[in-house]
Write a protein that holds these residues in place. Structure first.
Motif, PDB file in Angstrom:
ATOM      1  N   GLN A 109      79.649  80.072 -32.720  1.00  0.00           N
ATOM      2  CA  GLN A 109      81.006  79.927 -32.225  1.00  0.00           C
ATOM      3  C   GLN A 109      81.022  79.698 -30.719  1.00  0.00           C
ATOM      4  OE1 GLN A 109      83.661  79.603 -34.125  1.00  0.00           O
ATOM      5  NE2 GLN A 109      84.940  79.239 -32.309  1.00  0.00           N
ATOM      6  N   GLY A 110      80.168  80.402 -30.008  1.00  0.00           N
ATOM      7  CA  GLY A 110      80.095  80.226 -28.564  1.00  0.00           C
ATOM      8  C   GLY A 110      79.683  78.812 -28.182  1.00  0.00           C
ATOM      9  N   ILE A 111      78.795  78.220 -28.977  1.00  0.00           N
ATOM     10  CA  ILE A 111      78.362  76.845 -28.717  1.00  0.00           C
ATOM     11  C   ILE A 111      79.508  75.872 -28.981  1.00  0.00           C
ATOM     12  CG2 ILE A 111      76.742  75.035 -29.398  1.00  0.00           C
ATOM     13  CD1 ILE A 111      74.801  77.284 -30.219  1.00  0.00           C
ATOM     14  N   ILE A 112      80.199  76.087 -30.090  1.00  0.00           N
ATOM     15  CA  ILE A 112      81.320  75.204 -30.437  1.00  0.00           C
ATOM     16  C   ILE A 112      82.404  75.256 -29.363  1.00  0.00           C
ATOM     17  CG2 ILE A 112      83.192  74.861 -32.091  1.00  0.00           C
ATOM     18  CD1 ILE A 112      81.238  75.921 -34.258  1.00  0.00           C
ATOM     19  N   GLU A 113      82.703  76.449 -28.892  1.00  0.00           N
ATOM     20  CA  GLU A 113      83.757  76.604 -27.886  1.00  0.00           C
ATOM     21  C   GLU A 113      83.390  75.965 -26.558  1.00  0.00           C
ATOM     22  OE1 GLU A 113      84.342  80.782 -27.698  1.00  0.00           O
ATOM     23  OE2 GLU A 113      85.507  80.888 -29.559  1.00  0.00           O
ATOM     24  N   ARG A 114      82.097  75.895 -26.264  1.00  0.00           N
ATOM     25  CA  ARG A 114      81.667  75.360 -24.975  1.00  0.00           C
ATOM     26  C   ARG A 114      81.032  73.979 -25.091  1.00  0.00           C
ATOM     27  NH1 ARG A 114      78.866  80.540 -21.853  1.00  0.00           N
ATOM     28  NH2 ARG A 114      80.817  81.524 -21.160  1.00  0.00           N
ATOM     29  N   GLU A 115      81.193  73.319 -26.215  1.00  0.00           N
ATOM     30  CA  GLU A 115      80.534  72.029 -26.419  1.00  0.00           C
ATOM     31  C   GLU A 115      80.896  71.019 -25.331  1.00  0.00           C
ATOM     32  OE1 GLU A 115      80.196  68.418 -29.707  1.00  0.00           O
ATOM     33  OE2 GLU A 115      80.992  70.380 -30.305  1.00  0.00           O
ATOM     34  N   ALA A 116      82.181  70.887 -25.034  1.00  0.00           N
ATOM     35  CA  ALA A 116      82.604  69.915 -24.023  1.00  0.00           C
ATOM     36  C   ALA A 116      82.038  70.264 -22.651  1.00  0.00           C
ATOM     37  CB  ALA A 116      84.131  69.856 -23.968  1.00  0.00           C
TER      38      ALA A 116
END
Length: 212
Positions: A109-116
């Motif tokens: 989830q942390g990766i998805i939230e910070r992808e951009a």
């Protein structure tokens, strides 16, 4: 995608005795590592396997690594200190790190939230390479033996792992490495201890499983 990285995700880096076992750090973060890999590849970098871990390059210049540690997985920027870090997400592997900076993750989830944000940092790192910028290394005041410094230059993953150790563990290794008078003996001691250091262990620690 590079098939060697597929093997890394399946077996681990195989650089310590836990490689290929359920206790390998790579198997602690399978989904997270795969997701980080996908994010990086979307930025157009070339995927390679160097020092046993996924390394991503631009025109044959190292930009970043995707790696697994005991308590987190990470994207490690080789010239992280040159990034602006507008979102304050970069951390140093240790007090002595003068170039590399991590972005740490312990869930998808942390990766998805910070992808951009991650992609913006990656593109910035690519621009740093295009511009030919260099990290200004200051003289290291730590009493590292020359043989250890040489290993750091040969193997950035090993350097990062050593810097991530506590100061007490670093000091224990340094004292052990500097005891012999002959250079070849100091080098042999360093090479013998590399698997323990890569696994985050102190000189007298035993290998520990990552299973909780």
């Amino acid at each position: 995608m590079n098939h060697k990285v597929d093997k890394y995700l399946a077996d681990g880096c195989l650089r310590c005795p836990l490689g290929g076992t359920s206790g390998c750090k790579v198997h602690q973060w399978p989904e997270e590592l795969s997701l980080l890999r996908a994010v990086v590849l979307e930025c157009g970098l070339t995927e390679e396997l160097k020092w046993g871990v996924p390394c991503y390059t631009f025109q044959n210049k190292n930009v970043l690594m995707v790696s697994a540690l005991r308590d987190f997985c990470a994207i490690s920027f080789f010239k992280g200190t040159l990034l602006k870090d507008a979102h304050h997400i970069l951390v140093a592997p240790g007090d002595n790190s003068r170039a590399v900076r991590y972005v740490k993750f312990n869930d998808t989830q942390g990766i998805i939230e910070r992808e951009a944000i991650l992609k913006a940092y990656i593109y910035e790192a690519i621009e740093i390479e295009k511009a030919g910028l260099k990290v200004d290394f200051k003289k290291n005041t730590e009493p590292f033996p020359k043989e250890l410094e040489n290993k750091f230059e040969e193997d950035p993953v090993f350097k990062s792992a050593f810097e991530a150790l506590t100061k007490g563990r670093q000091r224990g290794y340094i004292l052990y490495f500097t005891q012999p008078k002959q250079s070849k003996t100091r080098t042999a001691r360093i090479e013998k201890c590399m698997p323990k250091i890569l696994n985050g262990e102190g000189l007298h620690d035993k290998y520990r499983s990552l299973k909780k």
